[in-house]
Design a protein around this motif. Structure first.
Motif, PDB file in Angstrom:
ATOM      1  N   GLY B  56      12.259  -9.845   8.803  1.00  0.00           N
ATOM      2  CA  GLY B  56      12.120  -9.259   7.475  1.00  0.00           C
ATOM      3  C   GLY B  56      10.679  -9.416   7.049  1.00  0.00           C
ATOM      4  O   GLY B  56      10.000 -10.365   7.448  1.00  0.00           O
ATOM      5  N   ARG B  57      10.220  -8.467   6.254  1.00  0.00           N
ATOM      6  CA  ARG B  57       8.830  -8.474   5.855  1.00  0.00           C
ATOM      7  C   ARG B  57       8.705  -7.999   4.420  1.00  0.00           C
ATOM      8  O   ARG B  57       9.386  -7.056   4.013  1.00  0.00           O
ATOM      9  CB  ARG B  57       8.019  -7.557   6.777  1.00  0.00           C
ATOM     10  N   GLY B  58       7.851  -8.631   3.671  1.00  0.00           N
ATOM     11  CA  GLY B  58       7.585  -8.202   2.304  1.00  0.00           C
ATOM     12  C   GLY B  58       6.483  -7.152   2.286  1.00  0.00           C
ATOM     13  O   GLY B  58       6.088  -6.613   3.317  1.00  0.00           O
ATOM     14  N   ASN B  59       5.958  -6.889   1.119  1.00  0.00           N
ATOM     15  CA  ASN B  59       4.969  -5.835   0.929  1.00  0.00           C
ATOM     16  C   ASN B  59       3.556  -6.341   1.210  1.00  0.00           C
ATOM     17  O   ASN B  59       2.713  -6.411   0.322  1.00  0.00           O
ATOM     18  CB  ASN B  59       5.076  -5.298  -0.500  1.00  0.00           C
ATOM     19  N   PHE B  60       3.319  -6.708   2.466  1.00  0.00           N
ATOM     20  CA  PHE B  60       2.004  -7.184   2.887  1.00  0.00           C
ATOM     21  C   PHE B  60       1.513  -6.324   4.045  1.00  0.00           C
ATOM     22  O   PHE B  60       2.303  -5.891   4.877  1.00  0.00           O
ATOM     23  CB  PHE B  60       2.078  -8.657   3.312  1.00  0.00           C
ATOM     24  N   PRO B  61       0.190  -6.085   4.114  1.00  0.00           N
ATOM     25  CA  PRO B  61      -0.353  -5.200   5.164  1.00  0.00           C
ATOM     26  C   PRO B  61      -0.247  -5.836   6.545  1.00  0.00           C
ATOM     27  O   PRO B  61      -0.050  -7.049   6.668  1.00  0.00           O
ATOM     28  CB  PRO B  61      -1.816  -5.018   4.733  1.00  0.00           C
ATOM     29  N   PRO B  62      -0.416  -5.030   7.590  1.00  0.00           N
ATOM     30  CA  PRO B  62      -0.283  -5.518   8.968  1.00  0.00           C
ATOM     31  C   PRO B  62      -1.293  -6.583   9.353  1.00  0.00           C
ATOM     32  O   PRO B  62      -1.081  -7.296  10.348  1.00  0.00           O
ATOM     33  CB  PRO B  62      -0.494  -4.243   9.808  1.00  0.00           C
ATOM     34  N   ARG B  63      -2.381  -6.730   8.592  1.00  0.00           N
ATOM     35  CA  ARG B  63      -3.330  -7.781   8.961  1.00  0.00           C
ATOM     36  C   ARG B  63      -2.753  -9.175   8.718  1.00  0.00           C
ATOM     37  O   ARG B  63      -3.346 -10.174   9.118  1.00  0.00           O
ATOM     38  CB  ARG B  63      -4.657  -7.586   8.208  1.00  0.00           C
ATOM     39  N   PHE B  64      -1.596  -9.230   8.063  1.00  0.00           N
ATOM     40  CA  PHE B  64      -0.820 -10.471   7.975  1.00  0.00           C
ATOM     41  C   PHE B  64       0.188 -10.437   9.125  1.00  0.00           C
ATOM     42  O   PHE B  64       1.054  -9.553   9.166  1.00  0.00           O
ATOM     43  CB  PHE B  64      -0.075 -10.572   6.646  1.00  0.00           C
ATOM     44  N   SER B  65       0.064 -11.375  10.045  1.00  0.00           N
ATOM     45  CA  SER B  65       0.989 -11.411  11.180  1.00  0.00           C
ATOM     46  C   SER B  65       1.426 -12.845  11.419  1.00  0.00           C
ATOM     47  O   SER B  65       0.811 -13.791  10.915  1.00  0.00           O
ATOM     48  CB  SER B  65       0.341 -10.832  12.424  1.00  0.00           C
TER      49      SER B  65
END
Lengths: 112, 115
Positions: B56-65
């Motif tokens: 699951g992923r929140g509303n953060f850009p792909p540079r957060f991994s």
């Protein structure tokens, strides 16, 4: 979009007084409402939680009141103590999810 | 104490750099969630890992991994740091998914400052 609105932003109470923090939500799919307590330099810790099938839950000096029709819930801290001084977050999540949506927090200061 | 540990405690980086934050989950917990807590705000969900898979992923850009390792510890990586990434990063561990009664336990966080 803030799904859980919390007020007040800050609260100052005298020792022995009652601290009241209010939250409101919009998403009717929420079915679990925890409150977290966070001290400086620490992560949030679960304080007390309620499900919408009850209107009130009490644990020691901490009570959650829940109004499903108004989509509001509140935390009452009775006989507030200086050690209760912390930031309090209300949160809400849907069933089967560990992902709570947090309010913005209330900074509580209890004066001795 | 919850048994969830995070490192480092504090970190200062320059805009454009990359950062890796680490989290050791509570013994027996197989699920780790990461949150960003900006000053004066509540924690915002970044993503969750369950048994080494993103769940699951929140509303953060792909540079957060992120990554979760076989021992269930986890890393959060942020590339191309921006000033707005300055925040307290929290990880929380829990046992399994989908059970309301299984609460998650937060670590003390890593304070990241981007200059």
């Amino acid at each position: 979009q803030q799904q859980v609105k919390q007020s007040p932003q800050s609260l100052i109470v005298q020792k022995g007084g009652i601290s009241i923090i209010n939250c409101a939500y919009e998403n009717t799919a929420f079915d679990y409402f925890p409150w977290y307590q966070q001290f400086p330099g620490k992560g949030p810790a679960l304080l007390i939680a309620i499900r919408p099938d009850v209107s009130e839950k009490k644990e020691g000096r901490f009570t959650i009141s829940f109004n499903k029709s108004a989509k509001q819930f509140s935390l009452h801290i009775m006989d507030s103590q200086p050690g209760d001084s912390a930031t309090y977050f209300c949160a809400a999540r849907t069933g089967g999810s560990y992902i709570p949506t947090f309010g913005r927090g209330t900074s509580l200061i209890v004066h001795p | 104490e919850t048994g969830v540990t995070q490192s480092p405690t504090h970190l200062i980086k320059t805009r454009g750099q990359q950062v890796t934050l680490r989290c050791s989950s509570q013994s027996g917990h197989n699920t780790v969630s990461w949150y960003q807590q900006a000053l004066g705000q509540g924690p915002q969900f970044i993503f969750q890992y369950y048994r080494e898979e993103e769940n699951g992923r929140g509303n953060f850009p792909p540079r957060f991994s992120g990554l979760q390792f076989p021992n269930y510890s986890s890393e959060l990586n942020v590339n191309a740091l921006e000033l707005d990434d300055s925040a307290l990063y929290l990880c929380a561990s829990s046992l399994d998914l989908g059970t309301v009664l299984n609460e998650q336990y937060f670590g003390p966080g890593t304070r990241l400052t981007v200059t």
